[in-house]
Motif scaffolding. Structure first.
Motif, mmCIF file in Angstrom:
data_model
loop_
_atom_site.group_PDB
_atom_site.id
_atom_site.type_symbol
_atom_site.label_atom_id
_atom_site.label_comp_id
_atom_site.label_asym_id
_atom_site.label_seq_id
_atom_site.Cartn_x
_atom_site.Cartn_y
_atom_site.Cartn_z
ATOM 1 N N ALA A 43 0.815 -1.213 0.000
ATOM 2 C CA ALA A 43 0.000 0.000 0.000
ATOM 3 C C ALA A 43 0.852 1.268 0.000
ATOM 4 O O ALA A 43 0.604 2.199 -0.786
ATOM 5 C CB ALA A 43 -0.922 -0.006 1.218
ATOM 6 N N GLU A 44 1.861 1.323 0.887
ATOM 7 C CA GLU A 44 2.704 2.514 0.966
ATOM 8 C C GLU A 44 3.470 2.714 -0.345
ATOM 9 O O GLU A 44 3.614 3.846 -0.835
ATOM 10 C CB GLU A 44 3.700 2.387 2.133
ATOM 11 N N GLN A 45 3.948 1.614 -0.897
ATOM 12 C CA GLN A 45 4.670 1.659 -2.178
ATOM 13 C C GLN A 45 3.776 2.254 -3.264
ATOM 14 O O GLN A 45 4.216 3.114 -4.050
ATOM 15 C CB GLN A 45 5.092 0.235 -2.551
ATOM 16 N N ASN A 46 2.519 1.839 -3.291
ATOM 17 C CA ASN A 46 1.618 2.309 -4.343
ATOM 18 C C ASN A 46 1.276 3.789 -4.179
ATOM 19 O O ASN A 46 1.213 4.535 -5.160
ATOM 20 C CB ASN A 46 0.338 1.467 -4.342
ATOM 21 N N ALA A 47 1.041 4.226 -2.949
ATOM 22 C CA ALA A 47 0.716 5.637 -2.727
ATOM 23 C C ALA A 47 1.870 6.534 -3.145
ATOM 24 O O ALA A 47 1.664 7.605 -3.747
ATOM 25 C CB ALA A 47 0.368 5.857 -1.258
ATOM 26 N N ILE A 48 3.099 6.121 -2.845
ATOM 27 C CA ILE A 48 4.272 6.909 -3.225
ATOM 28 C C ILE A 48 4.515 6.833 -4.731
ATOM 29 O O ILE A 48 4.810 7.840 -5.387
ATOM 30 C CB ILE A 48 5.511 6.425 -2.447
ATOM 31 N N THR A 49 4.380 5.626 -5.329
ATOM 32 C CA THR A 49 4.641 5.425 -6.752
ATOM 33 C C THR A 49 3.694 6.245 -7.618
ATOM 34 O O THR A 49 4.097 6.796 -8.656
ATOM 35 C CB THR A 49 4.521 3.930 -7.107
ATOM 36 N N LYS A 50 2.444 6.349 -7.221
ATOM 37 C CA LYS A 50 1.475 7.125 -8.001
ATOM 38 C C LYS A 50 1.937 8.568 -8.175
ATOM 39 O O LYS A 50 1.806 9.165 -9.250
ATOM 40 C CB LYS A 50 0.111 7.108 -7.312
ATOM 41 N N LEU A 51 2.484 9.151 -7.121
ATOM 42 C CA LEU A 51 2.972 10.525 -7.223
ATOM 43 C C LEU A 51 4.200 10.612 -8.124
ATOM 44 O O LEU A 51 4.352 11.560 -8.905
ATOM 45 C CB LEU A 51 3.299 11.064 -5.826
ATOM 46 N N ILE A 52 5.070 9.607 -8.019
ATOM 47 C CA ILE A 52 6.275 9.601 -8.859
ATOM 48 C C ILE A 52 5.889 9.513 -10.331
ATOM 49 O O ILE A 52 6.449 10.225 -11.188
ATOM 50 C CB ILE A 52 7.201 8.439 -8.459
ATOM 51 N N VAL A 53 4.928 8.656 -10.658
ATOM 52 C CA VAL A 53 4.468 8.500 -12.043
ATOM 53 C C VAL A 53 3.899 9.812 -12.568
ATOM 54 O O VAL A 53 4.082 10.177 -13.740
ATOM 55 C CB VAL A 53 3.414 7.371 -12.131
ATOM 56 N N GLN A 54 3.199 10.541 -11.674
ATOM 57 C CA GLN A 54 2.627 11.828 -12.074
ATOM 58 C C GLN A 54 3.645 12.965 -12.018
ATOM 59 O O GLN A 54 3.303 14.118 -12.277
ATOM 60 C CB GLN A 54 1.449 12.160 -11.152
ATOM 61 N N LYS A 55 4.891 12.595 -11.683
ATOM 62 C CA LYS A 55 5.977 13.573 -11.560
ATOM 63 C C LYS A 55 5.635 14.662 -10.529
ATOM 64 O O LYS A 55 5.888 15.859 -10.733
ATOM 65 C CB LYS A 55 6.300 14.202 -12.921
ATOM 66 N N LYS A 56 5.042 14.201 -9.437
ATOM 67 C CA LYS A 56 4.699 15.100 -8.346
ATOM 68 C C LYS A 56 5.542 14.757 -7.120
ATOM 69 O O LYS A 56 5.894 13.595 -6.900
ATOM 70 C CB LYS A 56 3.217 14.997 -7.988
ATOM 71 N N CYS A 57 5.833 15.751 -6.325
ATOM 72 C CA CYS A 57 6.569 15.533 -5.085
ATOM 73 C C CYS A 57 5.597 15.441 -3.909
ATOM 74 O O CYS A 57 4.539 16.068 -3.911
ATOM 75 C CB CYS A 57 7.545 16.692 -4.823
ATOM 76 N N ILE A 58 5.966 14.656 -2.938
ATOM 77 C CA ILE A 58 5.212 14.657 -1.693
ATOM 78 C C ILE A 58 5.421 16.011 -1.030
ATOM 79 O O ILE A 58 6.562 16.447 -0.861
ATOM 80 C CB ILE A 58 5.692 13.523 -0.767
ATOM 81 N N PRO A 59 4.360 16.704 -0.650
ATOM 82 C CA PRO A 59 4.536 18.027 -0.015
ATOM 83 C C PRO A 59 5.299 17.919 1.306
ATOM 84 O O PRO A 59 5.153 16.948 2.049
ATOM 85 C CB PRO A 59 3.093 18.494 0.227
ATOM 86 N N GLU A 60 6.098 18.931 1.595
ATOM 87 C CA GLU A 60 6.816 18.967 2.867
ATOM 88 C C GLU A 60 5.833 18.983 4.034
ATOM 89 O O GLU A 60 4.832 19.702 4.000
ATOM 90 C CB GLU A 60 7.703 20.208 2.943
ATOM 91 N N GLY A 61 6.141 18.176 5.052
ATOM 92 C CA GLY A 61 5.283 18.136 6.224
ATOM 93 C C GLY A 61 4.089 17.235 6.079
ATOM 94 O O GLY A 61 3.113 17.370 6.830
ATOM 95 N N SER A 62 4.142 16.295 5.153
ATOM 96 C CA SER A 62 3.027 15.360 4.960
ATOM 97 C C SER A 62 3.006 14.306 6.053
ATOM 98 O O SER A 62 4.033 13.978 6.657
ATOM 99 C CB SER A 62 3.139 14.673 3.597
ATOM 100 N N VAL A 63 1.820 13.767 6.286
ATOM 101 C CA VAL A 63 1.627 12.662 7.220
ATOM 102 C C VAL A 63 1.178 11.449 6.417
ATOM 103 O O VAL A 63 0.250 11.539 5.614
ATOM 104 C CB VAL A 63 0.579 13.001 8.293
ATOM 105 N N LEU A 64 1.864 10.326 6.602
ATOM 106 C CA LEU A 64 1.508 9.090 5.913
ATOM 107 C C LEU A 64 0.711 8.204 6.871
ATOM 108 O O LEU A 64 1.161 7.908 7.983
ATOM 109 C CB LEU A 64 2.765 8.365 5.422
ATOM 110 N N TYR A 65 -0.474 7.810 6.450
ATOM 111 C CA TYR A 65 -1.329 6.910 7.233
ATOM 112 C C TYR A 65 -1.261 5.523 6.619
ATOM 113 O O TYR A 65 -1.429 5.361 5.395
ATOM 114 C CB TYR A 65 -2.788 7.381 7.206
ATOM 115 N N THR A 66 -1.020 4.524 7.434
ATOM 116 C CA THR A 66 -1.032 3.146 6.963
ATOM 117 C C THR A 66 -1.733 2.279 8.000
ATOM 118 O O THR A 66 -1.519 2.448 9.205
ATOM 119 C CB THR A 66 0.389 2.624 6.681
ATOM 120 N N THR A 67 -2.586 1.394 7.523
ATOM 121 C CA THR A 67 -3.368 0.580 8.458
ATOM 122 C C THR A 67 -2.518 -0.467 9.156
ATOM 123 O O THR A 67 -2.945 -1.029 10.164
ATOM 124 C CB THR A 67 -4.535 -0.109 7.735
#
Length: 560
Positions: A460-484
């Protein structure tokens, strides 16, 4: 932000048949502690909100303190004690309820060195929270508790039986003495020893700073980002300014050295508050509260240090006070008496709560007060974790922690629920876990993912991060990652573990919020939490989600 607390065999509790004014286990009592006369029967009254003690007669006895010598008794009563109004003490003198060395005195008496002062009072203790004291760990030598907010550690001021030591004694049969003392409104870990040997060992450890302390606070405003192991350190001396109101200030001239390290965990734009991790390196009274005020981010519901009526609009930032401190003291003295408390959170509006009701006790004529509000019984500061610093003998290492309080977890619950909806999208399988993930910045979800959503045995974490990479987007500074579920630290498939992917984004992700730890079904000894901490990324194990997170995770697995 969770550790596994050490377990011990169930201790043998022996209710000692002793005079409570002496100590069966060898603790040395002061003269004052030995001579106070307690009532034979004390009755607690509990409901869903409050713990109350029915009024009782109590004779307080104390020997003359050095600062009382050659002072008038009325002067001492009115300037050293805040529990009652000055006129109440005068009335007690006139009613023959005050004695020195066994003889009745009047208001003209001058106290001398060696005098034994006695004051018989009809006592009305304020109500406290009815939340139970949780036992985190107990052995024959030591008890570690999670103290509810609003309880004092031991009898002091207006509180005697609504205190930690008295409740443990009278309700659980535990006779123990505090080693660390939290402020009355601060919740969290407290250590109490059952015998002098353990008490001396813990005191020595505390004196030598052989263990670390970690608190969490919810503060006013957007606290600065602290990524990549960066922290904010306040190294400012603290001094007591007014003992009656427990007011402490940054005082460069007269203060004692004080140092606190802060790191932001997250920011909530809806409430304009931040969750902050606090590590005090010294142990001054109100240290965290004073240093947060100095930074300009006081605890949002602090009745002393975020009270704009007391401090003015600047709230004491950088120890620059908009009012004379004597004026601040006057406002604080009125809290809970002539007015209810104001805080940054109340936005200058007087909340419903404790103040003079207009009624008097039929027996002693003392003023009676309305019930405190639940807000007045809680401070958004919690002693979350204590652990020993690295010892040569691994058997001497220990770590204790508590659940994170509701005022913190409530900021994360809604997003964890949405992460669980992502996890439930997974197709059932017995070959892997079903996990959901969200990446959130402020109040916006910037990416999501669930196990095997993308091609392959993806997490799940891999997919959430990969989607942004594919869209050539950066994770915003100060983000919170939620994982079950706790991020994996090892992949049997040879893929990069999720914790490593998160660490690669340590300049972007400040906190990981987790629904449950990873069961040891496929991999033993997940080390992701340790790796996150080592790389400056905060983590929180969110209480209340373990059962549901595990149920979804095991969807498709054979029933046990």
């Amino acid at each position: 932000m969770e550790t596994i607390n050490k377990k011990a065999p169930e201790p043998v509790r022996k209710k000692a048949k002793i005079d409570r004014m002496t100590d069966a286990k060898g603790f040395r009592y002061t003269k004052n502690q030995a001579v106070n006369q307690e009532p034979d029967l004390v009755e607690y009254v509990l409901d869903e909100k409050y713990r109350a003690v029915k009024p009782y007669w109590f004779t307080y006895k104390t020997f003359c303190k050095a600062r009382w010598r050659d002072r008038n008794i009325v002067d001492i009563f009115t300037n050293e004690f805040r529990a009652r109004k000055p006129q109440d003490y005068i009335n007690a003198l006139e009613a023959g309820l005050v004695f020195v060395n066994g003889s009745e005195i009047d208001s003209s008496y001058i106290l001398r060195n060696g005098d034994l002062l006695e004051h018989k009072t009809h006592t009305h203790e304020p109500k406290v929270s009815s939340k139970p004291i949780k036992i985190v760990f107990e052995s024959d030598d030591l008890v570690v508790i999670d103290k509810p907010s609003s309880l004092t550690a031991h009898p002091v001021g207006r509180f005697r039986f609504n205190t930690v030591t008295k409740i443990l004694d009278k309700e659980l049969g535990i006779i123990a003495h505090p080693i660390n003392r939290l402020d009355r409104l601060t919740s969290g870990l407290m250590f109490l020893c059952k015998n002098p040997k353990m008490a001396e060992k813990m005191r020595q450890s505390l004196f030598n700073r052989e263990f670390s302390k970690e608190y969490i606070a919810r503060v006013a405003g957007e606290f600065p980002l602290c990524l990549n192991n960066n922290v904010i350190t306040v190294d400012k001396p603290i001094a007591s300014f007014d003992a009656r109101t427990t007011l402490n200030i940054v005082d460069e001239k007269n203060g004692k050295p004080s140092q606190t390290v802060f790191q932001r965990i997250s920011y909530d734009p809806k409430s304009n508050t931040s969750i902050v991790k606090c590590k005090p390196l010294t142990g001054r009274t109100h240290q965290i509260r004073v240093h947060l005020q100095y930074l300009g981010f006081p605890i949002a519901n602090d009745p002393i240090y975020s009270n704009a009526k007391a401090w003015g609009p600047g709230l004491g930032k950088n120890a620059k006070y908009d009012k004379e401190l004597s004026e601040t003291v006057k406002v604080l003295e009125g809290n809970g008496k002539v007015s209810t408390t104001q805080t940054w959170l109340s936005k200058g509006v007087e909340i419903e709560g404790e103040k003079f009701s207009g009624n008097y006790c039929d027996i002693c004529k003392t003023e009676l007060y309305t019930d405190p509000s639940q807000d007045e019984l809680s401070l958004w500061l919690h002693a979350f974790k204590y652990e020993s610093l690295k010892n040569e003998d691994p058997n001497e290492n220990w770590s204790y922690s508590t659940d994170i309080p509701l005022w913190c977890t409530s900021l994360y619950d809604s997003y964890m629920k949405k992460a669980l909806l992502e996890a439930d999208k997974c197709e059932a399988t017995d070959k892997a876990f079903n996990v959901g993930c969200l990446i959130v910045k402020d109040d916006a979800i910037v990416s999501s993912g669930f196990s095997r959503e993308l091609e392959g045995n993806t997490h799940a974490e891999q997919n959430a991060i990969t989607k942004l990479i594919v869209q050539k987007k950066c994770i915003p500074e100060g983000s919170v990652l939620y994982t079950t579920m706790e991020p994996c630290s090892e992949r049997l498939s040879g893929n990069i573990p999720c914790v490593e992917r998160i660490i690669e984004q340590s300049d972007r992700i400040e906190t990981v919020v987790i629904g449950c730890l990873e069961p040891q079904t496929f991999i033993e000894n997940n080390t992701s939490l340790k790796k996150l901490s080592e790389n400056g990324i905060n983590y929180i194990i969110l209480p209340g989600f373990k059962e549901q997170a595990e149920k979804i995770a095991f969807k498709g697995h054979p029933e046990k």
